[in-house]
Design a protein around this motif. Structure first.
Motif, PDB file in Angstrom:
ATOM      1  N   UNK A   2       6.225  -1.425  -6.753  1.00  0.00           N
ATOM      2  CA  UNK A   2       6.453  -0.181  -7.626  1.00  0.00           C
ATOM      3  C   UNK A   2       7.992   0.034  -7.880  1.00  0.00           C
ATOM      4  N   UNK A   3       8.248   0.738  -8.969  1.00  0.00           N
ATOM      5  CA  UNK A   3       9.358   1.278  -9.373  1.00  0.00           C
ATOM      6  C   UNK A   3       9.562   2.840  -8.930  1.00  0.00           C
ATOM      7  N   UNK A   4      10.282   2.916  -8.102  1.00  0.00           N
ATOM      8  CA  UNK A   4      10.254   4.472  -7.809  1.00  0.00           C
ATOM      9  C   UNK A   4      11.409   5.219  -8.386  1.00  0.00           C
ATOM     10  N   UNK A   5      12.396   4.290  -9.253  1.00  0.00           N
ATOM     11  CA  UNK A   5      13.468   4.920  -9.793  1.00  0.00           C
ATOM     12  C   UNK A   5      13.145   5.599 -11.246  1.00  0.00           C
ATOM     13  N   UNK A   6      12.194   5.084 -11.796  1.00  0.00           N
ATOM     14  CA  UNK A   6      11.663   5.937 -12.922  1.00  0.00           C
ATOM     15  C   UNK A   6      12.735   5.310 -14.029  1.00  0.00           C
ATOM     16  N   UNK A   7      13.329   6.528 -14.562  1.00  0.00           N
ATOM     17  CA  UNK A   7      14.470   6.380 -15.705  1.00  0.00           C
ATOM     18  C   UNK A   7      15.826   6.135 -14.879  1.00  0.00           C
TER      19      UNK A   7
ATOM     20  N   UNK B 190       0.974  -1.200  -0.032  1.00  0.00           N
ATOM     21  CA  UNK B 190      -0.128  -0.225   0.081  1.00  0.00           C
ATOM     22  C   UNK B 190       0.807   1.069  -0.022  1.00  0.00           C
ATOM     23  N   UNK B 191       1.804   1.225   0.969  1.00  0.00           N
ATOM     24  CA  UNK B 191       2.725   2.406   0.746  1.00  0.00           C
ATOM     25  C   UNK B 191       3.420   2.781  -0.477  1.00  0.00           C
ATOM     26  N   UNK B 192       3.936   1.548  -1.244  1.00  0.00           N
ATOM     27  CA  UNK B 192       4.568   1.788  -2.580  1.00  0.00           C
ATOM     28  C   UNK B 192       3.549   2.568  -3.428  1.00  0.00           C
ATOM     29  N   UNK B 193       2.375   2.156  -3.458  1.00  0.00           N
ATOM     30  CA  UNK B 193       1.368   2.932  -4.438  1.00  0.00           C
ATOM     31  C   UNK B 193       1.117   4.348  -3.840  1.00  0.00           C
ATOM     32  N   UNK B 194       1.149   4.432  -2.612  1.00  0.00           N
ATOM     33  CA  UNK B 194       1.077   5.910  -2.326  1.00  0.00           C
ATOM     34  C   UNK B 194       2.031   6.880  -2.856  1.00  0.00           C
ATOM     35  N   UNK B 195       3.317   6.320  -2.463  1.00  0.00           N
ATOM     36  CA  UNK B 195       4.386   6.816  -2.925  1.00  0.00           C
ATOM     37  C   UNK B 195       4.482   7.290  -4.154  1.00  0.00           C
ATOM     38  N   UNK B 196       4.268   6.116  -4.826  1.00  0.00           N
ATOM     39  CA  UNK B 196       4.233   6.183  -6.691  1.00  0.00           C
ATOM     40  C   UNK B 196       3.214   7.280  -6.945  1.00  0.00           C
ATOM     41  N   UNK B 197       2.257   7.224  -6.422  1.00  0.00           N
ATOM     42  CA  UNK B 197       1.203   8.462  -6.737  1.00  0.00           C
ATOM     43  C   UNK B 197       1.527   9.937  -5.969  1.00  0.00           C
ATOM     44  N   UNK B 198       2.736   9.769  -5.295  1.00  0.00           N
ATOM     45  CA  UNK B 198       3.110  11.127  -4.683  1.00  0.00           C
ATOM     46  C   UNK B 198       2.105  11.672  -3.651  1.00  0.00           C
ATOM     47  N   UNK B 199       1.581  10.662  -3.025  1.00  0.00           N
ATOM     48  CA  UNK B 199       0.478  10.949  -1.937  1.00  0.00           C
ATOM     49  C   UNK B 199       0.854  11.045  -0.544  1.00  0.00           C
TER      50      UNK B 199
END
Ligand SMILES: NC(=O)c1ccc[n+]([C@@H]2O[C@H](COP(=O)([O-])OP(=O)(O)OC[C@H]3O[C@@H](n4cnc5c(N)ncnc54)[C@H](OP(=O)(O)O)[C@@H]3O)[C@@H](O)[C@H]2O)c1
Length: 280
Positions: free
Chosen positions: A245-250, A208-217
């Motif tokens: 989630x992948x928070x490194x993006x590019x 859940x936290x991964x998704x909230x972080x990915x959505x910048x919430x």
């Protein structure tokens, strides 16, 4: 975070403030809360903040009641958890954290009874109801409705299929966020705010936290680093506190701003701002 009742221990000695938070509101803490925390504490009025404990090598999940195991039932961790809960209007968790935390009711008093009266008084001074509202996220709607945490009024965020599954099964508020089994994290926060809760604590889990972080919430992260080495094997992959989630993006992730550091013996209590733009 710890789930089982506090083991008997002597009085907690105060946390040591190594880096005080700057530019944050200061709550009207009692002298005792201020003494134990090692100084002032407060959150922005629209804070979405998380609290996790991890081992020194970054492990956050070691089965049921992961937090207790990882922190070693540490009293200072329990106190900080209590303080963060005492400030919350809502505490949001995923359904797996609900089922992995037997006996937990997500209240400040339960996790650190020694400051129960001070936590209660803080909520009164902040104009908050006696307890934060527990919000459980479950796309499937298959959650443990008989869990002690669900004994108080709670809110369930789910999908249309989940809401159908829960129909007639619970007296709690069930909010359907649409047909998708995976709920939009922005809608999760919007629904909690729409129910009147602005100061929102996420106690996990990592999915859940991964998704909230990915959505910048998430605005702020509280992290207890326990002086424990957990290790991992091929079989025991052991999740960190952000998963799925992948928070490194590019290739370049966001570097967070360190807001404060407290210490209690060999446990570290770190607080980060989730957006560099908010650097105080
Ligand atoms: N170290 C710590 O401080 C700490 C803190 C908290 C938890 N934990 C540990 O973490 C573990 C559980 O964490 P976890 O990451 O596996 O699971 P979790 O995030 O607690 O829960 C995952 C479940 O929540 C629901 N969910 C989450 N996000 C959703 C979304 N966007 N849309 C729809 N449903 C969503 C789903 O439920 P449905 O399957 O019902 O659809 C999903 O299966 C436990 O072992 C617990 O002890 C550790």
């Amino acid at each position: 975070m710890s789930a089982s009742p506090a083991p008997s221990a002597g009085p907690l000695s105060p946390l040591e403030t190594l880096l005080p938070a700057r530019g944050q509101p200061e709550y009207p803490l009692s002298a005792e809360l201020s003494r134990l925390y090692g100084g002032p504490f407060g959150l922005p009025p629209d804070a979405v903040y998380s609290n996790f404990v991890v081992s020194l090598d970054g492990v956050a999940v070691v089965g049921a009641s992961s937090g207790s195991t990882l922190s070693g039932h540490n009293q200072a961790d329990r106190f900080v958890m209590g303080l963060l809960r005492a400030a919350a209007q809502a505490i949001v968790i995923g359904s797996a954290t609900l089922s992995a935390s037997p006996g937990q009711v997500w209240s400040a008093e339960q996790v650190f009874p020694g400051a129960a009266a001070d936590f209660k008084e803080l909520r009164r001074r902040l104009g908050l109801p006696e307890f934060p509202t527990l919000v459980v996220v479950s796309g499937s709607g298959a959650l443990a409705l008989d869990h002690p945490g669900m004994a108080r009024p709670a809110m369930i965020l789910t999908s249309e299929a989940g809401a159908r599954r829960l129909a007639g099964q619970t007296r709690h508020q069930v909010v359907s966020l649409g047909p998708a089994a995976t709920l939009d994290p922005l809608q999760i926060v919007t629904a909690i705010r729409a129910a009147g809760h602005q100061v929102i604590l996420s106690e996990g889990g990592p999915l859940l936290l991964g998704q909230l972080l990915h959505a910048q919430q998430v605005n702020q992260l509280f992290l207890t680093v326990s002086p424990l080495l957990a290790g991992r094997t091929k079989e025991l992959t052991r999740a960190g506190f952000v998963e799925g989630v992948d928070l490194l993006g590019e290739g370049v992730g966001e570097h967070l701003a360190l807001l404060s550091v407290h210490r209690h013996q060999s446990h570290l209590f770190l607080r980060y701002l989730a957006k560099q733009s908010e650097d105080p």
